[in-house]
Scaffold this active site. Structure first.
Site, short mmCIF file in Angstrom:
data_model
loop_
_atom_site.label_atom_id
_atom_site.label_comp_id
_atom_site.label_asym_id
_atom_site.label_seq_id
_atom_site.Cartn_x
_atom_site.Cartn_y
_atom_site.Cartn_z
N GLY A 12 0.83 -1.21 0.00
CA GLY A 12 0.00 0.00 0.00
C GLY A 12 0.86 1.25 0.00
CG ASP A 13 0.44 3.82 2.32
OD1 ASP A 13 -0.74 4.14 2.06
OD2 ASP A 13 0.80 3.38 3.42
N GLY A 15 1.46 5.32 -4.00
CA GLY A 15 1.18 6.52 -4.78
C GLY A 15 0.06 6.27 -5.78
CE LYS A 16 -3.22 1.77 -3.50
NZ LYS A 16 -2.10 1.82 -2.53
CG ASN A 38 -9.04 -0.19 4.40
OD1 ASN A 38 -9.73 0.34 3.52
ND2 ASN A 38 -8.75 -1.47 4.37
N GLY A 40 -5.86 5.54 2.18
CA GLY A 40 -5.54 6.97 2.26
C GLY A 40 -4.80 7.31 0.99
CG HIS A 41 -5.97 6.17 -2.35
ND1 HIS A 41 -6.83 5.49 -3.16
CD2 HIS A 41 -5.35 5.23 -1.59
CE1 HIS A 41 -6.73 4.19 -2.91
NE2 HIS A 41 -5.84 4.02 -1.96
CD GLN A 223 -6.95 -1.44 1.42
OE1 GLN A 223 -7.80 -2.02 0.76
NE2 GLN A 223 -7.19 -0.26 1.96
CB THR A 300 -3.40 5.51 11.20
OG1 THR A 300 -2.24 5.04 10.50
CG2 THR A 300 -4.58 4.60 10.91
CE LYS A 330 6.91 8.91 -1.62
NZ LYS A 330 6.12 8.89 -0.39
CG ASP A 332 11.01 12.13 -5.89
OD1 ASP A 332 10.29 11.18 -6.23
OD2 ASP A 332 10.71 12.91 -4.95
CB SER A 412 5.69 9.09 -10.06
OG SER A 412 5.39 10.12 -9.16
P1 GDP Z 1 -1.59 5.55 -2.05
O1 GDP Z 1 -2.25 5.04 -0.81
O2 GDP Z 1 -1.01 4.45 -2.87
O3 GDP Z 1 -2.45 6.45 -2.85
O4 GDP Z 1 -0.35 6.42 -1.55
P2 GDP Z 1 -0.35 7.51 -0.36
O5 GDP Z 1 -1.03 8.72 -0.83
O6 GDP Z 1 -0.81 6.89 0.91
O7 GDP Z 1 1.19 7.76 -0.18
C1 GDP Z 1 1.99 8.21 -1.23
C2 GDP Z 1 2.69 9.50 -0.77
O8 GDP Z 1 3.75 9.79 -1.65
C3 GDP Z 1 1.79 10.71 -0.80
O9 GDP Z 1 2.20 11.60 0.20
C4 GDP Z 1 2.06 11.30 -2.19
O10 GDP Z 1 1.81 12.70 -2.24
C5 GDP Z 1 3.52 11.02 -2.34
N1 GDP Z 1 4.01 10.78 -3.71
C6 GDP Z 1 3.39 10.13 -4.73
N2 GDP Z 1 4.22 10.01 -5.78
C7 GDP Z 1 5.39 10.60 -5.42
C8 GDP Z 1 6.66 10.77 -6.06
O11 GDP Z 1 6.88 10.34 -7.19
N3 GDP Z 1 7.61 11.43 -5.34
C9 GDP Z 1 7.41 11.89 -4.08
N4 GDP Z 1 8.41 12.50 -3.46
N5 GDP Z 1 6.24 11.75 -3.45
C10 GDP Z 1 5.25 11.09 -4.10
P1 IMO Z 2 -3.82 2.48 0.74
O1 IMO Z 2 -5.01 2.27 -0.16
C1 IMO Z 2 -1.17 0.81 3.76
C2 IMO Z 2 -2.90 -2.17 6.44
C3 IMO Z 2 -3.05 -1.81 7.91
C4 IMO Z 2 -2.88 -3.18 8.53
C5 IMO Z 2 -3.60 -4.10 7.54
C6 IMO Z 2 -5.05 -4.42 7.90
O2 IMO Z 2 -3.67 3.86 1.24
O3 IMO Z 2 -2.58 1.92 0.11
P2 IMO Z 2 -7.31 -3.02 7.87
O4 IMO Z 2 -7.68 -1.73 8.54
O5 IMO Z 2 -7.43 -2.99 6.39
O6 IMO Z 2 -8.01 -4.21 8.46
O7 IMO Z 2 -5.74 -3.22 8.22
O8 IMO Z 2 -3.57 -3.42 6.30
N1 IMO Z 2 -3.54 -1.23 5.50
C7 IMO Z 2 -2.85 -0.39 4.73
N2 IMO Z 2 -1.54 -0.11 4.67
N3 IMO Z 2 -2.02 1.42 2.91
C8 IMO Z 2 -3.33 1.14 2.94
O9 IMO Z 2 -4.20 1.61 2.03
C9 IMO Z 2 -3.82 0.23 3.91
N4 IMO Z 2 -5.04 -0.24 4.23
C10 IMO Z 2 -4.85 -1.15 5.19
O10 IMO Z 2 -2.05 -0.91 8.31
O11 IMO Z 2 -1.53 -3.55 8.54
MG MG Z 3 -2.21 5.33 1.23
#
Ligand code: GDP
Ligand code: IMO
Ligand code: MG
Length: 429
Positions: A12-13, A15-16, A38, A40-41, A223, A300, A330, A332, A412
């Site tokens: 997860g996270d 940068g989707k 759950n 956070g985009h 996720q 969170t 990421k 960079d 990116s």
């Molecule tokens: P998601 O859950 O997959 O949508 O990702 P999140 O938003 O939780 O986390 C990605 C983080 O990286 C966010 O703070 C974005 O603003 C940041 N981000 C996305 N792409 C890039 C990148 O190419 N470079 C940098 N430095 N930050 C990025």
């Molecule tokens: P995005 O869409 C990162 C993790 C939680 C925990 C496990 C189960 O932003 O990538 P849950 O609340 O789903 O039962 O938690 O999954 N988790 C994530 N980790 N990015 C997420 O979403 C997540 N959604 C759930 O931290 O380990």
């Molecule tokens: Mg996220």
């Protein structure tokens, strides 16, 4: 047919959200298919940060229809808060809809998530405590409440009374918690109905029709592969299928209609919550990635665990999703590292593994087998052409392509919409 899928390939996270926003300007629909708030985009446009939990990340493009699909679990209170927040920024939300088949996250699900985590003690999953697991559990136990139940209030009352008895029993007897009051819950949901029902649609036939008519439909994963209920590091996973297969089950779309499946790969690894993480760095390099990449949970606020890129994980995600394209994000953040490790396989009890074993105990014992690559110093945020990237950066990206046997279509290099290098068109319009 133009069904596009964007999924996470790690924990997860990746940068989707940013990628869905970038591609979202070219599509007719953006559809969430699993998970709930759950997620956070993050989408950053002209310096303004939007964190989306339940609303599809295409929401800022008001020309597209945004649908929270049948496979998503919906906390209606969070939904309305998010709608209000987006509207307070001057963006209309008349294009946002919820499937009538989506299950409702009830306040008792949120409470149960916390009780269950506490009961597990040091075996806790580290969930987001948003009620996701308990809601999906009720769905599969066939005692859940769905959006469509809100339409017929008599049947809603009956179903709520039945399920609440079971839930309150668990809360009071097992966890010694406080029971939820039926009348209080009912009043709250009756109040919500007027705001929710106008947004409720039967999305199944509409999306099928859209795809048949060559409309562009983007399915947004939350996720990622390693959090998948079947193919992640069970039990340290979420309760849904964040893969391309999850689209078919979660939206009611035939696999024949998904032609482009994009995996988002963060250039290093992060994980929030508990569970094995073979390439984790508990040292100054991990701290470097956390600080420079601003790796703190978008939902969170928890600090994310950081480590080197694990190509065994990316290969696993490629296989279970059938990825056609990669977007590497990421990159960079890696500028300034003298050497960068990249995990090629695991050694477990003296045996080399090139695939992910099912046993979480085995993964805990795994030692990473690294290739060491030379780093680069240049800030690459301003670069828009692949050829202009530092040589070592290009080598790093080529390695990802080579091992995953999947082309990189976009790189990116920063959090803003325009911080991208395009190699191949993903959406051909
Ligand atoms: P998601 O859950 O997959 O949508 O990702 P999140 O938003 O939780 O986390 C990605 C983080 O990286 C966010 O703070 C974005 O603003 C940041 N981000 C996305 N792409 C890039 C990148 O190419 N470079 C940098 N430095 N930050 C990025
Ligand atoms: P995005 O869409 C990162 C993790 C939680 C925990 C496990 C189960 O932003 O990538 P849950 O609340 O789903 O039962 O938690 O999954 N988790 C994530 N980790 N990015 C997420 O979403 C997540 N959604 C759930 O931290 O380990
Ligand atoms: Mg996220």
């Amino acid at each position: 047919m133009a069904g596009y899928v964007v999924v996470g390939t790690q924990w997860g996270d990746e940068g989707k959200g940013k990628i869905v926003d970038v591609l979202g300007s070219k599509v007719d629909y953006v559809v969430r298919f699993q998970g709930g708030n759950n997620a956070g985009h993050t989408v950053i446009v002209e310096g303004k940060k939007h964190i989306l939990h339940l609303l599809p990340s295409g929401v800022l493009h008001t020309q597209s229809k945004c649908i929270i699909g049948p496979g998503v679990v919906v906390d209606p209170f969070v939904f309305l808060e998010e709608i209000a927040l987006i509207e307070s920024g001057g963006i209309t939300t008349d294009h946002v809809y919820i499937s009538d088949r989506a299950h409702l996250i009830m306040p008792y699900h949120v409470a149960l998530d916390a009780y269950q985590e506490e009961m597990k003690g040091d075996k806790k999953v580290g969930t987001t405590k948003r009620g996701i697991g308990p809601c999906y559990a009720d769905k599969y136990q066939r005692i859940g409440l769905r959006m469509s139940d809100l339409e017929d209030i008599d049947s809603f009352k009956e179903k709520l009374a039945f399920t609440l008895k079971i839930k309150n029993d668990e809360i009071v007897k097992l966890y010694e918690g406080e029971a939820f009051d039926y009348d209080d819950l009912l009043t709250k949901f009756i109040e919500l109905r007027d705001k929710l029902l106008p947004r409720m649609i039967d999305s199944v036939a509409e999306i099928d029709q859209a795809l048949t008519n060559n409309k562009f439909v983007l399915f947004e994963g939350a996720q990622a592969a390693m959090l998948d209920i079947n193919y992640g590091t069970y039990p340290y996973v979420t309760s849904s299928s964040p893969t391309s297969a999850g689209v078919c089950a979660g939206v009611g779309v035939s696999p024949k209609k998904l032609d482009t499946i994009v995996g988002v790969v963060k250039a290093y690894s992060t994980r929030v919550g508990e569970g094995p993480f073979v390439t984790e760095l508990n040292d100054d390099k991990g701290e470097f990635l956390r600080e420079k990449g601003f790796e703190f949970g978008a939902t969170t606020g928890r600090p994310r665990r950081c480590g080197w890129l694990d190509l065994l994980v990316v290969k696993h995600a490629t296989l279970i999703n059938g990825l056609t394209d990669l977007v590497v994000t990421k990159v960079d953040v890696l500028s300034g590292l003298k050497e960068i490790n990249i995990c090629m396989g695991y050694e477990i009890d003296g045996v080399r593994f090139d695939y992910l074993p099912a046993s979480v105990e085995k993964v805990v014992r795994a030692k990473p087998i690294y290739d060491v690559m030379e780093g680069w110093d240049e800030d690459i945020t301003g670069i828009r052409e692949f050829d202009l990237l530092p040589e070592n950066c290009k080598k790093y990206l080529r390695k990802i392509e080579e091992v995953s046997k999947t082309r990189i279509s976009m790189v990116s290099v920063g959090p803003e919409r325009e911080h991208n290098i395009y190699l191949h068109d993903i959406i051909t319009k």
